[in-house]
Design a protein around this motif. Structure first.
Motif, PDB file in Angstrom:
ATOM      1  N   CYS A 179       0.860  -1.192   0.000  1.00  0.00           N
ATOM      2  CA  CYS A 179       0.000   0.000   0.000  1.00  0.00           C
ATOM      3  C   CYS A 179       0.892   1.236   0.000  1.00  0.00           C
ATOM      4  CB  CYS A 179      -0.909   0.037   1.217  1.00  0.00           C
ATOM      5  SG  CYS A 179      -1.886   1.568   1.284  1.00  0.00           S
ATOM      6  N   HIS A 227     -11.583   5.215   3.186  1.00  0.00           N
ATOM      7  CA  HIS A 227     -11.366   5.144   4.627  1.00  0.00           C
ATOM      8  C   HIS A 227     -12.444   5.969   5.308  1.00  0.00           C
ATOM      9  CE1 HIS A 227      -6.695   4.570   4.125  1.00  0.00           C
ATOM     10  NE2 HIS A 227      -7.378   3.504   3.769  1.00  0.00           N
ATOM     11  N   CYS A 285      -8.711  -3.101   2.236  1.00  0.00           N
ATOM     12  CA  CYS A 285      -8.262  -3.951   1.134  1.00  0.00           C
ATOM     13  C   CYS A 285      -7.883  -5.325   1.670  1.00  0.00           C
ATOM     14  CB  CYS A 285      -7.063  -3.328   0.430  1.00  0.00           C
ATOM     15  SG  CYS A 285      -7.369  -1.644  -0.146  1.00  0.00           S
TER      16      CYS A 285
HETATM   17  S1  SF4 Z   1      -7.325  -0.227   3.404  1.00  0.00           S
HETATM   18 FE1  SF4 Z   1      -6.231  -0.298   1.464  1.00  0.00          FE
HETATM   19  S2  SF4 Z   1      -5.755   1.864   1.008  1.00  0.00           S
HETATM   20 FE2  SF4 Z   1      -6.292   1.702   3.174  1.00  0.00          FE
HETATM   21  S3  SF4 Z   1      -4.367   1.450   4.276  1.00  0.00           S
HETATM   22 FE3  SF4 Z   1      -5.175  -0.603   3.843  1.00  0.00          FE
HETATM   23  S4  SF4 Z   1      -4.263  -1.240   1.925  1.00  0.00           S
HETATM   24 FE4  SF4 Z   1      -4.010   0.974   2.115  1.00  0.00          FE
END
Ligand code: SF4
Length: 317
Positions: A82, A173, A273
């Motif tokens: 990420c 988010h 994710c």
């Molecule tokens: S949810 Fe996805 S975009 Fe958010 S920190 Fe985790 S990997 Fe990164």
């Protein structure tokens, strides 16, 4: 130079920090000072916080080549990469990092950006991203206006447009504990689910030196309740919810047994994710975990569930 979350640096063999729970996503962050001003963020233009921090996590800087060769050699220790983008004046100069990550590893890549134009999303996918993160952060327009630049409605329009164009490739988010009502939060979660947007829940974490340093983190009960509703909604159990006049949840039209049959321990695990567990992003080691960065034990699950339903009508909380 590039910044690496200290846990990811440990897994990459770049740091000797002691860590009980290791990240499953390699979190990298672009260098430089952000031109934007999200009031909760340590990287914000107006922040006086320690610039090594993002939320409460330290992100030391390393030589790019050192990081990319470690990522190439140790990618099997991760499920995802990420890239958190701290935007400089040149809005899209982060694309070069995405291309480099793509050349050194086969892991799925998430890129978390502040964008106001679909073209940036297209370019980021073209550069090699599997998921583009477009944080909404706030559950309604008043809070968005108070803590971020731009508008809630235009950010939601961009998220929906991107989700239509790139099905299953858009994440966002949402920070819980910024003064929003549970109703606003649940309504937003339902809308994001309708557009198949991947949702990462975060508990507001006050950091010294940011403009929101004096605010408190959310009550655990509120956070557990939102985790429960997110699970039910994202698993297509769309219960009718009873709210009081302040938008607090007071009941669900699911009987206790039915609820016990459908809720799984993953309801209280870190969301976002696939493969992103973000250990201790919102709490210190040893403190009660808002997001479990692993599958909660039977006991942890029961305690979390009881907390989530405590005080709800018709339930033995
Ligand atoms: S949810 Fe996805 S975009 Fe958010 S920190 Fe985790 S990997 Fe990164």
């Amino acid at each position: 130079m590039i910044r690496v979350a200290v846990g990811s640096a440990k897994v990459l063999g770049l740091s000797r920090i002691k860590m009980d729970i290791l990240p499953t996503t390699a979190h990298l962050m672009t260098p430089g000072r952000c031109v934007h001003d999200c009031k909760f963020c340590t990287q914000a233009k107006s922040s006086h916080a320690d610039q090594k921090l993002l939320s409460r996590i330290s992100w030391p800087e390393y030589e790019e080549e050192v990081v990319f060769s470690a990522l190439r050699d140790k990618q099997d220790r991760f499920q995802r990469v990420c890239l958190q983008v701290v935007h400089s004046d040149v809005h899209d100069d982060f694309l070069e990092y995405v291309r480099k990550i793509r050349t050194v590893c086969d892991l799925p890549i998430s890129v978390d950006i502040k964008a106001d134009d679909i073209k940036i999303v297209r370019n980021t996918i073209e550069a090699g991203a599997d998921v583009v993160g477009l944080p909404i952060d706030a559950a309604n327009s008043q809070i968005f206006k108070r803590i971020k630049e731009g508008s809630f409605s235009s950010q939601m329009e961009l998220i929906k447009q991107a989700a239509d164009e790139f099905d299953g490739k858009i994440s966002t988010h949402l920070i819980i504990g910024l003064g929003e009502s549970e109703k606003d939060t649940v309504d937003l979660i339902s809308e994001l689910h309708r557009y198949d947007v991947t949702l990462g829940l975060f508990a507001f974490t006050p950091i010294k030196g940011t403009l929101l340093e004096d605010m408190n983190p959310p009550r655990l009960k509120q956070y557990r309740r939102i985790q429960l509703l997110r699970f039910l909604i994202y698993h297509n159990f769309d219960p009718d919810i009873i709210y009081d006049d302040h938008g607090n949840i007071t009941g669900l039209d699911m009987d206790y047994k039915e609820l016990m049959n459908v809720v799984e321990p993953s309801a209280f695990q870190t969301t976002g994710c696939p493969g992103c567990n973000r250990p201790f992003y919102n709490e210190r080691p040893g403190e009660t975990l808002y997001n479990y960065p692993y599958g909660p034990s039977k006991d942890e699950f029961q305690r979390a569930l009881q907390k989530a339903i405590s005080g709800l009508e018709g339930y033995i909380g």
